[in-house]
Design an enzyme around this catalytic site. Structure first.
Site, short mmCIF file in Angstrom:
data_model
loop_
_atom_site.label_atom_id
_atom_site.label_comp_id
_atom_site.label_asym_id
_atom_site.label_seq_id
_atom_site.Cartn_x
_atom_site.Cartn_y
_atom_site.Cartn_z
N LYS A 159 4.72 -2.56 -12.43
CA LYS A 159 4.65 -3.14 -11.09
C LYS A 159 4.83 -4.65 -11.17
O LYS A 159 4.45 -5.28 -12.16
CB LYS A 159 3.28 -2.84 -10.46
N ARG B 59 0.42 11.90 -9.19
CA ARG B 59 0.71 13.34 -9.06
C ARG B 59 0.56 14.06 -10.39
O ARG B 59 0.25 15.25 -10.43
CB ARG B 59 2.11 13.51 -8.47
#
Length: 468
Positions: A245, A319
């Site tokens: 990020k 996920r």
């Protein structure tokens, strides 16, 4: 897990002869009649100051004859608990107040007051405390809900160097001890064998991953009692892994365990209320970091279910944390399976920070949660599990990719990924939430937030208390 400290016992205060200040809560529609009932000096003063009962507005009145202070809270047309959240820091610090307006829901007032009184003070103690509200009979459930939200907010607000996978798992154990539930922590080789995707996400960090499992049974339950299964994404810090990020994207990544905090808070509310259900809570506690051991883009991981996943993006790790938890939960055939995660920025683009996204394969349960959210002012918005996008997760070398082949519908494709680990017959709710207040509002101070928990609890309460 600290106690609620913004309430005081009304009976004890009266027995001690303490002077209690009187608090009025007035809607815009009731303002005229309220003014008529006030003594002339107070009526004149309030009218002169231009008080209109606007929601969350506060006015102090001239002292009453007995020396006690009086204050008025404006409710406007707001029927939620939120206006009461303005009181703890809008009234003089550390003063004691009793709500004296007839017909006001004491539970509503108590919940709003407690949520507004919250501050994260572990690392910077406050110089003075909030005002306090008299605790009256009948508000027990509101206090329990406030406590669970305080707990969740504290966990989200705690810096990542003080809340890693070990500490988050320990918090689940502490929660279990509070409600005489059982707890188990899975780590090391056993975790690698039973939760391989969680192990893969955690390989890049020196702080090893864990799965914390809490089990509880309500009063009078049996093996035939409905089972509720909760799964929470507990990524204590998310660097993005090799798909790193930008620095601005990392600033709030201590909140990436917000889904775990929400499921812990929901578990706390279920246990405190003694709902007639069996409960299992699973929290995947992990850190997504960068090192020579971290998973790489285009790696292929075999999940607990045996299905293989190509890693299209290491920053889509949530996920992966959830898929093994869901696969294990489904084996126990719960009547309802709920997961929560700060999963996608796409959900925030679609719905903004205050409105979590709900995905479900069950229309009745989805409708119940949406309706409950409206009733308790804890809203969610349903988005579709659109089957036409399922093929976007295809991979040429694995059963699926963890991200879609294009940049569209990120929240939907993330939910479709999780759906692959849930059987068609399993009632399932997936919550994609933000877990943060960007700015302070009444009852919602800036910082970590526990979203959807009161709506989920109300739906469960309506379903299972009605069949008890």
């Amino acid at each position: 897990m600290r106690p609620i400290d913004c309430l005081f016992d009304l009976g004890a205060a009266r027995a001690e002869g303490r002077v209690l200040h009187r608090l009025h809560a007035i809607s815009a529609a009731d303002l005229s009649s309220f003014l008529e009932r006030l003594p002339e000096p107070q009526r004149t003063f309030l009218s002169f100051t231009g008080f209109t009962a606007k929601s969350s507005s506060i006015a102090l009145l001239p002292p009453a004859a007995d020396g006690g202070m009086e204050a008025v809270l404006g409710l406007g047309t707001d029927e939620s608990h939120a206006p009461f959240g303005a009181l703890p820091y809008g009234l003089p610090a550390e003063t004691d107040w009793q709500l004296v307006t007839p017909g006001i829901d004491a539970a509503r007032a108590t919940l709003g007051f407690c949520l507004g009184a919250y501050r994260f003070s572990e690392l910077k103690p406050a110089t003075s405390g909030p005002a306090r509200l008299a605790r009256v009979p009948g508000v027990e459930n509101a206090v329990d809900q406030a406590w669970s939200i305080w707990m969740g907010r504290d966990l989200i607000n705690r810096p990542a160097n003080l809340l890693g996978p070990e500490e988050l798992a320990a918090a689940v154990v502490t929660l279990a001890e509070r409600f005489s539930a059982s707890a188990e922590i899975v780590e090391g080789e056993r975790l690698a064998a039973n939760y391989p995707t969680i192990a893969a996400v955690g390989r890049g960090s020196d702080r090893t991953p864990r799965v914390a499992i809490l089990r509880w049974a309500g009063p009078g339950t049996t093996e035939a009692t409905p089972l509720i299964s909760l799964c929470g994404k507990g990524v204590c810090f998310d660097s993005g892994g090799y798909d790193l990020k930008p620095s601005s994207g990392m600033l709030r990544m201590k909140k990436d365990m917000g889904g775990a905090a929400a499921m812990m808070a929901l578990a706390a509310q279920i246990m405190a209320a003694g709902l007639p259900v069996r409960l299992v809570l699973r929290v995947g506690c992990v850190e997504n970091s960068v090192s020579g051991h971290a998973m790489r883009p285009l790696d292929v991981i075999r999940t607990r279910s045996g299905k293989t996943v190509e890693i299209g993006n290491t920053d889509a790790e949530g996920r992966l944390v959830l898929c093994d938890l869901l696969d294990e939960a489904v084996e126990e055939a719960p009547e309802l399976l709920i997961d929560a995660a700060t999963l996608t920025g796409a959900a925030r683009v679609a719905l903004g920070p205050e409105l979590p996204a709900l995905f479900s394969n069950s229309d009745p349960w989805s409708d119940a949660v949406v309706a409950a959210g409206q009733a308790v002012h804890d809203p969610v918005w349903r988005l579709p599990l659109w089957p036409g996008y399922d093929g976007w997760l295809d991979s040429p070398i694995a059963d699926m990719n963890n991200v879609s082949s294009n940049g569209f519908a990120g929240a939907i494709t993330a939910a479709l990924f999780l759906q692959r680990f849930v059987t068609l017959s399993q009632n399932w709710l997936h919550i994609d939430l933000y877990a943060w207040n960007d700015k302070s509002r009444p009852a919602a101070p800036e910082g970590g937030e526990v979203q959807t928990v009161r709506s989920l609890f109300r739906a469960l309460q309506d379903r299972y208390n009605s069949t008890a």
